[in-house]
Design a protein around this motif. Structure first.
Motif, mmCIF file in Angstrom:
data_model
loop_
_atom_site.group_PDB
_atom_site.id
_atom_site.type_symbol
_atom_site.label_atom_id
_atom_site.label_comp_id
_atom_site.label_asym_id
_atom_site.label_seq_id
_atom_site.Cartn_x
_atom_site.Cartn_y
_atom_site.Cartn_z
ATOM 1 N N VAL A 166 0.863 -1.175 0.000
ATOM 2 C CA VAL A 166 0.000 0.000 0.000
ATOM 3 C C VAL A 166 0.905 1.233 0.000
ATOM 4 O O VAL A 166 1.647 1.445 0.965
ATOM 5 N N PRO A 167 0.885 2.057 -1.035
ATOM 6 C CA PRO A 167 1.736 3.259 -1.058
ATOM 7 C C PRO A 167 1.444 4.156 0.141
ATOM 8 O O PRO A 167 0.289 4.311 0.546
ATOM 9 N N LEU A 225 0.229 -11.347 -2.556
ATOM 10 C CA LEU A 225 0.255 -9.934 -2.187
ATOM 11 C C LEU A 225 0.031 -9.074 -3.423
ATOM 12 O O LEU A 225 0.829 -9.102 -4.367
ATOM 13 N N GLN A 226 -1.046 -8.310 -3.390
ATOM 14 C CA GLN A 226 -1.391 -7.466 -4.533
ATOM 15 C C GLN A 226 -0.546 -6.197 -4.531
ATOM 16 O O GLN A 226 -0.344 -5.563 -3.495
ATOM 17 N N TRP A 227 -0.050 -5.834 -5.718
ATOM 18 C CA TRP A 227 0.759 -4.626 -5.880
ATOM 19 C C TRP A 227 -0.157 -3.516 -6.358
ATOM 20 O O TRP A 227 -0.598 -3.511 -7.505
ATOM 21 N N ASN A 228 -0.422 -2.558 -5.489
ATOM 22 C CA ASN A 228 -1.379 -1.505 -5.824
ATOM 23 C C ASN A 228 -0.652 -0.182 -6.050
ATOM 24 O O ASN A 228 -0.844 0.799 -5.329
ATOM 25 N N TYR A 229 0.198 -0.162 -7.077
ATOM 26 C CA TYR A 229 1.021 1.009 -7.340
ATOM 27 C C TYR A 229 1.366 1.016 -8.817
ATOM 28 O O TYR A 229 0.995 0.108 -9.556
ATOM 29 N N CYS A 278 2.088 2.142 -17.419
ATOM 30 C CA CYS A 278 2.658 1.222 -16.428
ATOM 31 C C CYS A 278 1.999 1.339 -15.054
ATOM 32 O O CYS A 278 2.597 0.947 -14.048
ATOM 33 N N ASN A 279 0.793 1.854 -15.006
ATOM 34 C CA ASN A 279 0.107 1.919 -13.719
ATOM 35 C C ASN A 279 -0.527 0.553 -13.435
ATOM 36 O O ASN A 279 -1.432 0.109 -14.147
ATOM 37 N N LEU A 280 -0.036 -0.106 -12.404
ATOM 38 C CA LEU A 280 -0.533 -1.433 -12.039
ATOM 39 C C LEU A 280 -1.535 -1.380 -10.888
ATOM 40 O O LEU A 280 -1.959 -2.418 -10.387
ATOM 41 N N ALA A 281 -1.906 -0.178 -10.472
ATOM 42 C CA ALA A 281 -2.892 -0.039 -9.402
ATOM 43 C C ALA A 281 -4.297 -0.347 -9.935
ATOM 44 O O ALA A 281 -4.547 -0.325 -11.146
#
Length: 437
Positions: free
Chosen positions: A150-151, A399-403, A410-413
């Motif tokens: 989480v950023p 683990l989900q990468w929300n960033y 390239c936004n993977l959120a």
């Protein structure tokens, strides 16, 4: 302090021939972008394994034998002897036995029907069974953990975690954070493992701490090397200090050293240098009596790096969990769209064959870009997660990468409400809801 992630060089290639199921794209289509430390390309992976905790059909409970078999040394009498021994009440007894068996069968059928109607709670619902509690190495026996990166800024990790949990409709099991090896002086805390905010979050979550041999924002001379770490040059000011912090914290934590190390060589040293550095940190913690670390070795899972990855494995006695990071980068890397299964299955198979066939596995980062031409595509991608995950034998955390990664597209959120709703439904699956204690 802004969240810092070291730059990951862009790389793309293809998996060795024969690694891909027909119609699937090669793994070089998602070499990592610029994630927390290193690169994460994607691979494709065949599945088909059973979820942990389930048993193949046809197995008999311990001590029971299939119909028609008899314990050793016991023999069945011939039918005539049985009839003679039975006496004049044999028919009545047989009728009574048949009636009793029918009643017992009916009761068993009813019980089984009630169990099936309740769904998979016995295997997945948090707290449903005492034997679903985590093991000493934080492995959930009956399913898998769900976590996320989480950023966050310096002081707002707890608030950002709560906001994410509100959107996804459930608490996270694992919260993922990143640190360098800089000296925590003044207001600088990038090199401080277990900040006050992390400790607050750790009161009701598991923590995965990614520790990188970097000094973010530092000079070239300040950047640690694997040879320096292995030689003990960082022990007094860095490694021993952080080891004692973790020991004093008391709770168990996942700790990863130089995740995606296969993208850091040769710049940081040779594969052998990495292994010596990793083992030195591990052994130094042990010498200092730190026994609350679960050692988590995380690679990209990029199959074109297979030979290098093999050389960088420190050995089973130094690793508790094996992790890998695979994504659907899509236009970020100018590749075709890959399903969740296509991003995971081939790497899973390769890890099991070449690294460890029994260590618990972690999808330490997973996620997907969006498709502007098909707005619901990201939501459809996340909807596949629980079904595929149950078929990846030994995968005990996702683990989900929300960033976002640097670069266009390239936004993977999670891009919109539909994607959030889809992930929310996916991670409500009982398999991903395990008791933390």
């Amino acid at each position: 302090m802004k969240f810092n992630r070291p730059h990951r060089p862009f790389r793309r290639g293809q998996h060795p021939a024969g690694e891909h199921p027909a119609g699937q794209h090669p793994a070089g289509q998602h070499p990592a972008g610029e994630h927390p430390a290193g690169q994460q390309p994607t691979g494709e992976h065949p599945a088909g394994q059973h979820p942990a905790g389930q048993h193949p059909a046809g197995e008999h409970p311990a001590g029971q034998q299939p119909t028609g078999e008899h314990p050793a040394g016991r023999h069945r009498r011939p039918p005539q002897e049985e009839r003679r021994a039975a006496g004049p009440f044999a028919s009545s007894r047989r009728r009574l036995l048949i009636t009793s068996a029918t009643v017992v069968s009916a009761v068993l059928v009813a019980v089984l029907a009630l169990r099936d109607a309740s769904g998979p709670q016995d295997q997945g619902a948090a707290g449903a069974r005492a034997d679903c509690r985590p093991t000493e190495l934080l492995e959930p026996p009956c399913g898998a953990w769900f976590g996320a990166f989480v950023p966050h800024e310096r002081d707002d990790l707890p608030e950002k975690v709560r906001a994410y949990e509100k959107r996804v409709g459930r608490p996270l099991d694992i919260v993922y954070t990143y640190h360098d090896m800089s000296l925590p002086e003044g207001t600088r805390r990038e090199g401080q493992l277990l900040t006050p905010e992390e400790q607050r979050v750790g009161e009701d979550h598991l923590l995965l701490l990614s520790w990188e041999s970097k000094w973010w924002g530092g000079t070239k001379r300040q950047q640690p090397t694997w040879k320096q770490i292995a030689a003990g040059e960082l022990d007094e000011k860095v490694i021993d200090v952080q080891a004692r912090r973790i020991k004093d914290y008391g709770r168990k934590v996942f700790l990863s050293f130089d995740l995606e190390m296969d993208t850091r060589t040769p710049a940081n040293g040779t594969p052998a240098d990495f292994v010596r550095a990793y083992r030195h940190i591990h052994d130094r913690f042990r010498e200092l009596g730190v026994d609350n670390v679960v050692w988590t070795w995380i690679t990209t899972g990029y199959l074109d790096h297979g030979d290098v990855i093999r050389k960088m494995y420190p050995g089973d006695e130094y690793v508790d969990w094996v992790g890998y990071n695979q994504y659907n980068y899509y236009r970020c890397h100018n590749t075709g769209w890959l399903t969740f299964a296509q991003t995971q299955q081939a790497t899973h198979e390769w890890i099991r064959k070449n690294i460890s066939d029994d260590k618990p596995l972690m999808l330490s980062e997973f996620g997907t870009a969006a498709d502007p031409a098909r707005p619901r595509r990201q939501a459809e991608w996340y909807a596949q997660v629980p079904g595929v995950l149950k078929g990846l034998e030994g995968v005990k955390a996702a683990l989900q990468w929300n960033y976002r990664d640097p670069g266009p597209h390239c936004n993977l959120a999670l891009a919109d409400d539909a994607a959030w709703d889809s992930l929310r439904e996916a991670v409500a699956d009982p398999y991903l809801n395990q008791p933390l204690r």
